[in-house]
Design a protein around this motif. Structure first.
Motif, PDB file in Angstrom:
ATOM      1  N   LYS A  44      25.806  38.134  15.861  1.00  0.00           N
ATOM      2  CA  LYS A  44      25.860  37.213  17.002  1.00  0.00           C
ATOM      3  C   LYS A  44      26.406  35.847  16.589  1.00  0.00           C
ATOM      4  O   LYS A  44      27.195  35.242  17.322  1.00  0.00           O
ATOM      5  CB  LYS A  44      24.470  37.075  17.638  1.00  0.00           C
ATOM      6  CG  LYS A  44      24.019  38.337  18.354  1.00  0.00           C
ATOM      7  CD  LYS A  44      22.733  38.121  19.106  1.00  0.00           C
ATOM      8  CE  LYS A  44      21.562  38.205  18.177  1.00  0.00           C
ATOM      9  NZ  LYS A  44      20.266  38.130  18.861  1.00  0.00           N
ATOM     10  N   VAL A  45      25.997  35.354  15.414  1.00  0.00           N
ATOM     11  CA  VAL A  45      26.510  34.070  14.932  1.00  0.00           C
ATOM     12  C   VAL A  45      28.017  34.165  14.709  1.00  0.00           C
ATOM     13  O   VAL A  45      28.780  33.270  15.099  1.00  0.00           O
ATOM     14  CB  VAL A  45      25.781  33.638  13.638  1.00  0.00           C
ATOM     15  CG1 VAL A  45      26.492  32.483  12.971  1.00  0.00           C
ATOM     16  CG2 VAL A  45      24.342  33.276  13.935  1.00  0.00           C
ATOM     17  N   PHE A  46      28.465  35.262  14.096  1.00  0.00           N
ATOM     18  CA  PHE A  46      29.893  35.455  13.883  1.00  0.00           C
ATOM     19  C   PHE A  46      30.652  35.486  15.214  1.00  0.00           C
ATOM     20  O   PHE A  46      31.729  34.895  15.330  1.00  0.00           O
ATOM     21  CB  PHE A  46      30.144  36.748  13.101  1.00  0.00           C
ATOM     22  CG  PHE A  46      31.600  37.108  13.015  1.00  0.00           C
ATOM     23  CD1 PHE A  46      32.444  36.411  12.169  1.00  0.00           C
ATOM     24  CD2 PHE A  46      32.128  38.119  13.793  1.00  0.00           C
ATOM     25  CE1 PHE A  46      33.793  36.725  12.097  1.00  0.00           C
ATOM     26  CE2 PHE A  46      33.466  38.436  13.732  1.00  0.00           C
ATOM     27  CZ  PHE A  46      34.301  37.742  12.886  1.00  0.00           C
ATOM     28  N   LEU A  47      30.107  36.158  16.217  1.00  0.00           N
ATOM     29  CA  LEU A  47      30.779  36.224  17.514  1.00  0.00           C
ATOM     30  C   LEU A  47      30.873  34.854  18.182  1.00  0.00           C
ATOM     31  O   LEU A  47      31.892  34.527  18.798  1.00  0.00           O
ATOM     32  CB  LEU A  47      30.067  37.210  18.433  1.00  0.00           C
ATOM     33  CG  LEU A  47      30.251  38.685  18.074  1.00  0.00           C
ATOM     34  CD1 LEU A  47      29.386  39.565  18.960  1.00  0.00           C
ATOM     35  CD2 LEU A  47      31.705  39.083  18.182  1.00  0.00           C
ATOM     36  N   VAL A  48      29.830  34.043  18.050  1.00  0.00           N
ATOM     37  CA  VAL A  48      29.878  32.686  18.615  1.00  0.00           C
ATOM     38  C   VAL A  48      30.944  31.865  17.903  1.00  0.00           C
ATOM     39  O   VAL A  48      31.738  31.155  18.540  1.00  0.00           O
ATOM     40  CB  VAL A  48      28.494  32.007  18.525  1.00  0.00           C
ATOM     41  CG1 VAL A  48      28.597  30.530  18.831  1.00  0.00           C
ATOM     42  CG2 VAL A  48      27.516  32.676  19.476  1.00  0.00           C
ATOM     43  N   PHE A  50      33.571  33.044  16.307  1.00  0.00           N
ATOM     44  CA  PHE A  50      34.852  33.638  16.675  1.00  0.00           C
ATOM     45  C   PHE A  50      35.323  33.138  18.042  1.00  0.00           C
ATOM     46  O   PHE A  50      36.487  32.761  18.216  1.00  0.00           O
ATOM     47  CB  PHE A  50      34.729  35.166  16.672  1.00  0.00           C
ATOM     48  CG  PHE A  50      35.950  35.881  17.149  1.00  0.00           C
ATOM     49  CD1 PHE A  50      37.070  35.977  16.332  1.00  0.00           C
ATOM     50  CD2 PHE A  50      35.989  36.455  18.406  1.00  0.00           C
ATOM     51  CE1 PHE A  50      38.202  36.637  16.771  1.00  0.00           C
ATOM     52  CE2 PHE A  50      37.112  37.112  18.857  1.00  0.00           C
ATOM     53  CZ  PHE A  50      38.229  37.211  18.030  1.00  0.00           C
ATOM     54  N   MET A  51      34.416  33.124  19.019  1.00  0.00           N
ATOM     55  CA  MET A  51      34.780  32.658  20.360  1.00  0.00           C
ATOM     56  C   MET A  51      35.106  31.162  20.356  1.00  0.00           C
ATOM     57  O   MET A  51      36.018  30.716  21.064  1.00  0.00           O
ATOM     58  CB  MET A  51      33.653  32.948  21.351  1.00  0.00           C
ATOM     59  CG  MET A  51      33.417  34.420  21.590  1.00  0.00           C
ATOM     60  SD  MET A  51      34.827  35.251  22.295  1.00  0.00           S
ATOM     61  CE  MET A  51      34.845  34.573  23.919  1.00  0.00           C
ATOM     62  N   THR A  52      34.382  30.383  19.557  1.00  0.00           N
ATOM     63  CA  THR A  52      34.655  28.942  19.488  1.00  0.00           C
ATOM     64  C   THR A  52      36.019  28.682  18.874  1.00  0.00           C
ATOM     65  O   THR A  52      36.818  27.897  19.411  1.00  0.00           O
ATOM     66  CB  THR A  52      33.558  28.244  18.670  1.00  0.00           C
ATOM     67  OG1 THR A  52      32.280  28.519  19.262  1.00  0.00           O
ATOM     68  CG2 THR A  52      33.779  26.745  18.617  1.00  0.00           C
ATOM     69  N   VAL A  53      36.315  29.336  17.766  1.00  0.00           N
ATOM     70  CA  VAL A  53      37.621  29.159  17.115  1.00  0.00           C
ATOM     71  C   VAL A  53      38.730  29.655  18.036  1.00  0.00           C
ATOM     72  O   VAL A  53      39.766  28.993  18.197  1.00  0.00           O
ATOM     73  CB  VAL A  53      37.647  29.887  15.747  1.00  0.00           C
ATOM     74  CG1 VAL A  53      39.053  29.943  15.181  1.00  0.00           C
ATOM     75  CG2 VAL A  53      36.706  29.217  14.778  1.00  0.00           C
ATOM     76  N   GLY A  54      38.517  30.806  18.664  1.00  0.00           N
ATOM     77  CA  GLY A  54      39.515  31.324  19.601  1.00  0.00           C
ATOM     78  C   GLY A  54      39.745  30.380  20.766  1.00  0.00           C
ATOM     79  O   GLY A  54      40.883  30.206  21.225  1.00  0.00           O
ATOM     80  N   GLY A  55      38.694  29.753  21.254  1.00  0.00           N
ATOM     81  CA  GLY A  55      38.830  28.787  22.344  1.00  0.00           C
ATOM     82  C   GLY A  55      39.632  27.576  21.930  1.00  0.00           C
ATOM     83  O   GLY A  55      40.466  27.072  22.698  1.00  0.00           O
ATOM     84  N   PHE A  56      39.406  27.097  20.702  1.00  0.00           N
ATOM     85  CA  PHE A  56      40.181  25.953  20.213  1.00  0.00           C
ATOM     86  C   PHE A  56      41.650  26.332  19.993  1.00  0.00           C
ATOM     87  O   PHE A  56      42.554  25.544  20.277  1.00  0.00           O
ATOM     88  CB  PHE A  56      39.592  25.393  18.918  1.00  0.00           C
ATOM     89  CG  PHE A  56      38.411  24.504  19.134  1.00  0.00           C
ATOM     90  CD1 PHE A  56      38.499  23.387  19.953  1.00  0.00           C
ATOM     91  CD2 PHE A  56      37.204  24.774  18.524  1.00  0.00           C
ATOM     92  CE1 PHE A  56      37.418  22.559  20.158  1.00  0.00           C
ATOM     93  CE2 PHE A  56      36.102  23.953  18.723  1.00  0.00           C
ATOM     94  CZ  PHE A  56      36.208  22.843  19.545  1.00  0.00           C
ATOM     95  N   ILE A  57      41.884  27.537  19.501  1.00  0.00           N
ATOM     96  CA  ILE A  57      43.262  27.962  19.249  1.00  0.00           C
ATOM     97  C   ILE A  57      44.027  28.148  20.565  1.00  0.00           C
ATOM     98  O   ILE A  57      45.188  27.762  20.683  1.00  0.00           O
ATOM     99  CB  ILE A  57      43.276  29.266  18.417  1.00  0.00           C
ATOM    100  CG1 ILE A  57      42.794  28.982  16.999  1.00  0.00           C
ATOM    101  CG2 ILE A  57      44.660  29.896  18.396  1.00  0.00           C
ATOM    102  CD1 ILE A  57      42.570  30.221  16.160  1.00  0.00           C
ATOM    103  N   LEU A  58      43.383  28.734  21.559  1.00  0.00           N
ATOM    104  CA  LEU A  58      44.046  29.032  22.825  1.00  0.00           C
ATOM    105  C   LEU A  58      43.909  27.922  23.860  1.00  0.00           C
ATOM    106  O   LEU A  58      44.320  28.100  25.002  1.00  0.00           O
ATOM    107  CB  LEU A  58      43.491  30.335  23.401  1.00  0.00           C
ATOM    108  CG  LEU A  58      43.720  31.575  22.533  1.00  0.00           C
ATOM    109  CD1 LEU A  58      42.995  32.773  23.120  1.00  0.00           C
ATOM    110  CD2 LEU A  58      45.200  31.851  22.366  1.00  0.00           C
ATOM    111  N   PHE A  59      43.353  26.784  23.474  1.00  0.00           N
ATOM    112  CA  PHE A  59      43.141  25.688  24.409  1.00  0.00           C
ATOM    113  C   PHE A  59      44.480  25.173  24.945  1.00  0.00           C
ATOM    114  O   PHE A  59      45.426  24.949  24.194  1.00  0.00           O
ATOM    115  CB  PHE A  59      42.387  24.547  23.716  1.00  0.00           C
ATOM    116  CG  PHE A  59      42.160  23.358  24.592  1.00  0.00           C
ATOM    117  CD1 PHE A  59      41.229  23.405  25.607  1.00  0.00           C
ATOM    118  CD2 PHE A  59      42.879  22.198  24.407  1.00  0.00           C
ATOM    119  CE1 PHE A  59      41.012  22.318  26.426  1.00  0.00           C
ATOM    120  CE2 PHE A  59      42.683  21.097  25.206  1.00  0.00           C
ATOM    121  CZ  PHE A  59      41.744  21.155  26.222  1.00  0.00           C
TER     122      PHE A  59
END
Length: 105
Positions: A44-48, A50-59
């Motif tokens: 779950k920590v890894f998924l959070v 992953f989603m945070t980094v993905g959000g910053f990359i795709l912002f």
């Protein structure tokens, strides 16, 4: 193949399997249960992360205009946040009261 997961008659084989596995895990011991809990916690920590980094990359900053939708305004944002906040508090209160029930019927 997926029809085996929902055979009807109010029976859910997957739920039964998960219940049996978790019961066996609890019976197996505390150390093993803790290892499995730690494993899923790290997933779950890894998924959070992953989603945070993905959000910053795709912002895309263009999606931020207008920041406050004109049809709702600041009052709409406050109304939504207050509804979410009190909805969560209500759910928490029900859970706490249910845990303290002496003779639930």
């Amino acid at each position: 193949f997926l029809s085996i997961l929902e055979p009807g008659y109010g029976i859910n084989p997957m739920a039964c399997l998960v219940s049996i596995v978790t019961t066996l895990l609890v019976l197996w011991g505390v150390k093993e249960s803790k290892l499995v809990t730690d494993f899923f916690t790290w997933i779950k920590v890894f998924l959070v992360i992953f989603m945070t980094v993905g959000g910053f990359i795709l912002f895309n900053p263009a999606n931020m205009t207008p920041l406050v939708p004109p049809e709702f305004g600041a009052a709409g944002i406050l109304r939504g946040s207050v509804s979410s906040f009190f909805g969560y508090l209500g759910f928490d209160a029900v859970c706490c009261v249910a845990g303290e029930a002496i003779n639930p019927e």
